[in-house]
Design a protein around this motif. Structure first.
Motif, PDB file in Angstrom:
ATOM      1  N   VAL A   7      -0.206  -7.365  12.551  1.00 17.40           N
ATOM      2  CA  VAL A   7       0.490  -6.460  11.794  1.00 17.40           C
ATOM      3  C   VAL A   7       0.462  -5.094  11.913  1.00 17.40           C
ATOM      4  CG1 VAL A   7       0.785  -5.577   9.381  1.00 17.40           C
ATOM      5  CG2 VAL A   7       0.247  -8.276   9.691  1.00 17.40           C
ATOM      6  N   VAL A   8       1.797  -4.591  12.286  1.00 20.29           N
ATOM      7  CA  VAL A   8       1.792  -3.201  12.758  1.00 20.29           C
ATOM      8  C   VAL A   8       2.653  -2.293  11.703  1.00 20.29           C
ATOM      9  CG1 VAL A   8       2.713  -1.569  14.566  1.00 20.29           C
ATOM     10  CG2 VAL A   8       2.186  -3.847  15.072  1.00 20.29           C
ATOM     11  N   LEU A   9       1.717  -1.596  11.327  1.00 22.06           N
ATOM     12  CA  LEU A   9       2.343  -0.446  10.056  1.00 22.06           C
ATOM     13  C   LEU A   9       3.233   0.650  10.610  1.00 22.06           C
ATOM     14  CD1 LEU A   9      -0.707  -0.579   7.965  1.00 22.06           C
ATOM     15  CD2 LEU A   9       1.083  -2.148   7.659  1.00 22.06           C
ATOM     16  N   SER A  10       4.489   0.802  10.314  1.00 21.26           N
ATOM     17  CA  SER A  10       5.466   2.012  10.771  1.00 21.26           C
ATOM     18  C   SER A  10       5.972   2.737   9.693  1.00 21.26           C
ATOM     19  CB  SER A  10       6.442   1.176  11.666  1.00 21.26           C
ATOM     20  OG  SER A  10       7.233   0.613  11.130  1.00 21.26           O
ATOM     21  N   GLY A  11       5.472   2.613   8.394  1.00 23.52           N
ATOM     22  CA  GLY A  11       6.251   3.288   7.328  1.00 23.52           C
ATOM     23  C   GLY A  11       5.949   4.606   6.795  1.00 23.52           C
ATOM     24  N   GLY A  12       4.940   5.339   7.797  1.00 23.49           N
ATOM     25  CA  GLY A  12       4.472   6.637   7.492  1.00 23.49           C
ATOM     26  C   GLY A  12       5.599   7.753   7.325  1.00 23.49           C
ATOM     27  N   ALA A  13       5.448   8.606   6.596  1.00 19.64           N
ATOM     28  CA  ALA A  13       6.383   9.780   6.446  1.00 19.64           C
ATOM     29  C   ALA A  13       6.471  10.657   7.567  1.00 19.64           C
ATOM     30  CB  ALA A  13       6.091  10.420   4.983  1.00 19.64           C
ATOM     31  N   PRO A  67       8.873   0.565  -1.370  1.00 22.44           N
ATOM     32  CA  PRO A  67       8.852   1.335   0.025  1.00 22.44           C
ATOM     33  C   PRO A  67       8.382   2.653   0.028  1.00 22.44           C
ATOM     34  CG  PRO A  67      11.026   0.388  -0.718  1.00 22.44           C
ATOM     35  CD  PRO A  67      10.264   0.277  -1.660  1.00 22.44           C
ATOM     36  N   GLY A  68       7.475   3.124   1.158  1.00 19.87           N
ATOM     37  CA  GLY A  68       6.624   4.223   0.908  1.00 19.87           C
ATOM     38  C   GLY A  68       5.633   4.214   0.266  1.00 19.87           C
ATOM     39  N   GLY A  69       5.308   2.897  -0.345  1.00 20.91           N
ATOM     40  CA  GLY A  69       3.787   2.689  -0.957  1.00 20.91           C
ATOM     41  C   GLY A  69       2.705   2.676  -0.202  1.00 20.91           C
ATOM     42  N   GLY A  70       2.729   3.038   0.997  1.00 21.38           N
ATOM     43  CA  GLY A  70       1.553   3.286   1.679  1.00 21.38           C
ATOM     44  C   GLY A  70       0.899   2.158   2.523  1.00 21.38           C
ATOM     45  N   PRO A  71      -0.117   2.398   3.458  1.00 25.85           N
ATOM     46  CA  PRO A  71      -0.319   1.440   4.404  1.00 25.85           C
ATOM     47  C   PRO A  71      -1.187   0.181   3.964  1.00 25.85           C
ATOM     48  CG  PRO A  71      -1.950   3.466   4.596  1.00 25.85           C
ATOM     49  CD  PRO A  71      -0.634   3.778   3.652  1.00 25.85           C
ATOM     50  N   VAL A  72      -1.724   0.431   2.541  1.00 28.38           N
ATOM     51  CA  VAL A  72      -2.431  -1.056   1.921  1.00 28.38           C
ATOM     52  C   VAL A  72      -1.333  -1.759   1.297  1.00 28.38           C
ATOM     53  CG1 VAL A  72      -3.950  -1.594   0.169  1.00 28.38           C
ATOM     54  CG2 VAL A  72      -4.496   0.281   1.482  1.00 28.38           C
ATOM     55  N   ASP A 145      -7.038  -8.518  -2.925  1.00 33.10           N
ATOM     56  CA  ASP A 145      -7.235  -8.532  -4.142  1.00 33.10           C
ATOM     57  C   ASP A 145      -8.311  -7.679  -4.907  1.00 33.10           C
ATOM     58  OD1 ASP A 145      -5.689 -10.688  -3.676  1.00 33.10           O
ATOM     59  OD2 ASP A 145      -7.149 -12.159  -3.527  1.00 33.10           O
ATOM     60  N   ARG A 146      -9.387  -7.353  -4.349  1.00 32.90           N
ATOM     61  CA  ARG A 146     -10.443  -6.610  -4.870  1.00 32.90           C
ATOM     62  C   ARG A 146      -9.742  -4.927  -5.172  1.00 32.90           C
ATOM     63  NH1 ARG A 146     -13.854  -7.216  -1.370  1.00 32.90           N
ATOM     64  NH2 ARG A 146     -13.448  -5.315   0.043  1.00 32.90           N
ATOM     65  N   LEU A 147      -8.844  -4.570  -4.235  1.00 29.62           N
ATOM     66  CA  LEU A 147      -8.445  -3.209  -4.528  1.00 29.62           C
ATOM     67  C   LEU A 147      -7.418  -3.234  -5.515  1.00 29.62           C
ATOM     68  CD1 LEU A 147      -7.469  -1.246  -1.233  1.00 29.62           C
ATOM     69  CD2 LEU A 147      -8.625  -0.297  -3.242  1.00 29.62           C
ATOM     70  N   ALA A 148      -6.483  -4.314  -5.420  1.00 33.06           N
ATOM     71  CA  ALA A 148      -5.737  -4.490  -6.782  1.00 33.06           C
ATOM     72  C   ALA A 148      -6.287  -4.447  -7.937  1.00 33.06           C
ATOM     73  CB  ALA A 148      -4.992  -5.672  -6.463  1.00 33.06           C
ATOM     74  N   ALA A 149      -7.482  -5.371  -8.089  1.00 32.85           N
ATOM     75  CA  ALA A 149      -8.105  -5.428  -9.272  1.00 32.85           C
ATOM     76  C   ALA A 149      -8.693  -3.837  -9.909  1.00 32.85           C
ATOM     77  CB  ALA A 149      -9.217  -6.633  -9.106  1.00 32.85           C
ATOM     78  N   GLN A 150      -9.002  -3.182  -9.079  1.00 33.69           N
ATOM     79  CA  GLN A 150      -9.638  -1.890  -9.339  1.00 33.69           C
ATOM     80  C   GLN A 150      -8.576  -0.686  -9.778  1.00 33.69           C
ATOM     81  OE1 GLN A 150     -11.676  -0.663  -5.728  1.00 33.69           O
ATOM     82  NE2 GLN A 150     -13.386  -2.250  -5.889  1.00 33.69           N
ATOM     83  N   ARG A 151      -7.256  -1.239  -9.243  1.00 33.53           N
ATOM     84  CA  ARG A 151      -6.251  -0.481  -9.825  1.00 33.53           C
ATOM     85  C   ARG A 151      -5.255  -0.907 -10.506  1.00 33.53           C
ATOM     86  NH1 ARG A 151      -5.799   3.789  -5.649  1.00 33.53           N
ATOM     87  NH2 ARG A 151      -3.575   3.785  -5.881  1.00 33.53           N
ATOM     88  N   GLY A 152      -5.559  -1.717 -11.436  1.00 31.01           N
ATOM     89  CA  GLY A 152      -4.473  -2.408 -12.408  1.00 31.01           C
ATOM     90  C   GLY A 152      -3.458  -3.373 -11.936  1.00 31.01           C
ATOM     91  N   GLY A 153      -3.861  -4.005 -10.726  1.00 29.32           N
ATOM     92  CA  GLY A 153      -2.978  -5.086 -10.184  1.00 29.32           C
ATOM     93  C   GLY A 153      -2.131  -4.327  -9.313  1.00 29.32           C
ATOM     94  N   THR A 154      -2.325  -3.405  -8.890  1.00 28.43           N
ATOM     95  CA  THR A 154      -1.376  -2.890  -7.880  1.00 28.43           C
ATOM     96  C   THR A 154      -1.899  -1.965  -6.260  1.00 28.43           C
ATOM     97  OG1 THR A 154       0.834  -1.372  -7.170  1.00 28.43           O
ATOM     98  CG2 THR A 154      -0.832  -0.409  -8.737  1.00 28.43           C
ATOM     99  N   VAL A 155      -1.519  -2.187  -5.285  1.00 30.40           N
ATOM    100  CA  VAL A 155      -2.340  -1.722  -4.275  1.00 30.40           C
ATOM    101  C   VAL A 155      -1.329  -0.454  -3.720  1.00 30.40           C
ATOM    102  CG1 VAL A 155      -3.419  -3.329  -3.297  1.00 30.40           C
ATOM    103  CG2 VAL A 155      -1.343  -3.135  -2.448  1.00 30.40           C
ATOM    104  N   ASP A 156      -0.185  -0.215  -4.557  1.00 29.13           N
ATOM    105  CA  ASP A 156       0.804   1.221  -4.061  1.00 29.13           C
ATOM    106  C   ASP A 156      -0.039   2.238  -4.089  1.00 29.13           C
ATOM    107  OD1 ASP A 156       2.872   2.729  -3.881  1.00 29.13           O
ATOM    108  OD2 ASP A 156       3.414   2.607  -6.070  1.00 29.13           O
ATOM    109  N   GLY A 157      -0.105   3.117  -3.153  1.00 29.64           N
ATOM    110  CA  GLY A 157      -0.973   4.224  -3.011  1.00 29.64           C
ATOM    111  C   GLY A 157      -2.407   4.216  -2.622  1.00 29.64           C
TER     112      GLY A 157
END
Length: 199
Positions: A7-13, A67-72, A145-157
């Motif tokens: 998986v290659v992440l190419s979405g940086g600003a 879109p633009g939600g970051g690398p995670v 899953d762990r990160l999403a649980a810590q952040r209210g169900g989202t990994v955005d940002g």
């Protein structure tokens, strides 16, 4: 070693480059994204997350949500496309023009020979190169899953380092010849340095 996906992440600003399409910037005559994809040409699946432009045949492209939600968020989008039987995945930034098949193979070998959930390079200062890594898919899903649980169900940002928190990490020092495979191009000066290394 078993088959793997990439998986290659190419979405940086690319803010430090004035917002240009950084993965499309050429180094050694080829776009950085294509150099990264060539380093994982032996992967069973190759997925690019983010704007990609033309890609080699067989490479799939998707977008993070939002879109633009970051690398995670990008990692989650890429993982969602993997075949169910995939056990390991290389998680890579698209701006690693010096990455080589040998460097990826070293990470895969380090992971195979350990009980860790992820193998990643560390630089001379001991800093983990989080987007130059090979994960067990089960460990990466658990980290998301762990990160999403810590952040209210989202990994955005969410920060990438959050994926490694709570995961057993196998740190790998680069032992090969040549420039470090984790060298990323955040500035025009970085691109110039990478060009010099590829000559």
């Amino acid at each position: 070693m078993t088959a793997y996906a990439a998986v290659v992440l190419s979405g940086g600003a690319a803010r430090r480059m004035g917002g240009v399409d950084k993965p499309a910037r050429p180094v050694g005559g080829r776009p950085m994204l294509h150099r990264v994809l060539a380093a994982v040409a032996d992967a069973g699946e190759r997925i690019v997350v983010g704007p990609a432009g033309p890609v080699p045949e067989g490479v799939r492209v998707t977008r993070e949500e939002p879109p633009g939600g970051g690398p995670v968020a990008g990692t989650a989008a890429g993982l969602a496309l993997l075949d169910p039987g995939t056990s390991t995945v290389a998680l890579l930034a698209a701006d690693l023009p010096l990455l080589t098949p040998a460097a990826v193979a070293e990470l895969r070998s380090a992971l195979d020979g350990s009980a860790a959930g992820v193998a990643c390079y560390v630089d001379d200062g001991g800093r983990r190169q989080q987007l130059c890594a090979v994960w067990r898919v089960s460990a990466l899903r658990a980290a998301l899953d762990r990160l999403a649980a810590q952040r209210g169900g989202t990994v955005d940002g969410a920060p990438v380092r959050g994926l490694l928190a709570g995961t057993t990490v196998r740190e790998v020092s680069w032992s090969g010849s040549g420039p470090p495979p984790w060298f990323d191009c955040d500035t025009d000066e970085d691109v110039r340095r990478a060009e010099e290394w590829t000559r």
